[in-house]
Write a protein that holds these residues in place. Structure first.
Motif, short mmCIF file in Angstrom:
data_model
loop_
_atom_site.label_atom_id
_atom_site.label_comp_id
_atom_site.label_asym_id
_atom_site.label_seq_id
_atom_site.Cartn_x
_atom_site.Cartn_y
_atom_site.Cartn_z
N GLU A 49 -43.10 -0.97 -47.87
CA GLU A 49 -41.73 -1.07 -48.38
C GLU A 49 -40.78 -0.15 -47.61
O GLU A 49 -39.62 -0.49 -47.39
N GLN A 50 -41.27 1.00 -47.16
CA GLN A 50 -40.42 1.89 -46.36
C GLN A 50 -40.22 1.33 -44.95
O GLN A 50 -39.17 1.51 -44.35
N GLU A 51 -41.24 0.66 -44.43
CA GLU A 51 -41.09 0.02 -43.11
C GLU A 51 -40.00 -1.03 -43.16
O GLU A 51 -39.19 -1.14 -42.24
N ARG A 52 -39.97 -1.81 -44.24
CA ARG A 52 -38.93 -2.83 -44.38
C ARG A 52 -37.55 -2.18 -44.46
O ARG A 52 -36.59 -2.68 -43.89
N LEU A 53 -37.46 -1.05 -45.15
CA LEU A 53 -36.20 -0.34 -45.26
C LEU A 53 -35.74 0.17 -43.89
O LEU A 53 -34.57 0.02 -43.50
N VAL A 54 -36.66 0.75 -43.13
CA VAL A 54 -36.33 1.25 -41.79
C VAL A 54 -35.89 0.10 -40.90
O VAL A 54 -34.89 0.20 -40.17
N ASP A 55 -36.59 -1.02 -40.96
CA ASP A 55 -36.20 -2.18 -40.16
C ASP A 55 -34.83 -2.70 -40.55
O ASP A 55 -34.03 -3.09 -39.70
N ALA A 56 -34.53 -2.70 -41.85
CA ALA A 56 -33.22 -3.18 -42.32
C ALA A 56 -32.10 -2.26 -41.82
O ALA A 56 -31.03 -2.74 -41.42
#
Length: 93
Positions: A8-15
């Motif tokens: 979920e944090q990876e998705r946030l960083v990518d966003a």
């Protein structure tokens, strides 16, 4: 670096990265009006200190009856100050 993060944090960083990239692309090239305005600001940053120094020099020369003893060096000082100010402003832009 992102391998150590939970999904979920990876998705946030990518966003966040994606949004920053979109913002960079949206800015694009500055408009003609913006460039023209910046040229105007630069002109005034050089002219205003020069005119102020010129007025002070003329006033001093008139009060002291000294020809252009104060006008010439103060004009050079005003132009120098204006150019330095413009240089610093360009560096911030």
């Amino acid at each position: 670096m992102t391998q150590d993060l939970p999904p979920e944090q990876e998705r946030l960083v990518d966003a966040v990265k994606q949004r920053a990239e979109r913002r960079r692309r949206a800015r694009g090239l500055p408009s003609f009006a913006r460039n023209f305005g910046q040229i105007g600001v630069l002109g005034w940053q050089v002219v205003v200190p020069a005119l102020i120094a010129l007025a002070i020099g003329r006033w001093l020369d008139h009060r002291l009856s000294s020809g252009i003893f104060w006008t010439a060096p103060l004009l050079i000082l005003g132009v120098s100050l204006g150019c330095w100010s413009a240089w610093k402003w360009i560096g911030r832009q």
